[in-house]
Design an enzyme around this catalytic site. Structure first.
Site: not given
Length: 169
Positions: A66-67, A119
């Site tokens: 994920h970015p 996150f």
């Protein structure tokens, strides 16, 4: 793609589809081994059940796929294959003020420093301000609690992506 079309894919093709949903190679391998699926619901159930069997190393591998929330440049470069899906998921960031984006960037950095991974939040339907509030809350968690929450968010993301990629018959 219809479920019947998916079920006819060879293992490499099925792996490519599942990799768009989750970057945990063990989860992908187990999902490929579980096909064919009798229904879309059965596929979703298998995805959720197998995700619950994953360990911290699997979570971290998935998170690496994920970015960072709001990192548009990284979306364009590293995540070309899933850029359209990621852009749609993070659409709430597009309308954010510069101040919110700066705070998100700072909290993302602090979160990654504290926990060792980015996150993870199911961003679909959330504004940047809502995600900022979530990261502000979650950064105070203990590591064992936070990885459990992040893994649950990953499960939501996987379910949404499977739903978008595979059509019922």
């Amino acid at each position: 793609m219809k479920l019947s079309e998916f079920n006819r894919l060879d293992d490499d093709q099925a792996r490519a589809v599942f990799n768009q949903c989750c970057g945990a190679s063990r989860w992908v391998r187990l999902m490929v081994a579980a096909k064919p699926f009798p229904s879309k619901i059965a596929m979703q159930d298998a995805a959720a059940w197998l995700w619950k069997s994953m360990q911290a190393a699997d979570y971290l591998e998935a998170f690496d796929g994920h970015p960072k929330i709001g990192d548009a440049d990284l979306l364009k470069k590293k995540y070309r294959r899933t850029r359209a899906m990621l852009t749609r998921e993070q659409s709430g960031v597009a309308q954010a003020s510069d101040q919110v984006l700066r705070e998100l960037a700072q909290y993302n950095h602090d979160y990654e420093t504290k926990f060792g991974y980015i996150f993870i939040v199911c961003a679909t339907g959330k504004t940047a301000a809502e995600m900022l509030q979530l990261i502000k809350t979650r950064i105070s968690h203990q590591p064992d609690r936070e990885i459990t929450i992040a893994a649950a968010e990953q499960a939501k993301i996987m379910a949404l992506r499977l739903d978008q990629l595979i059509e019922a018959e």
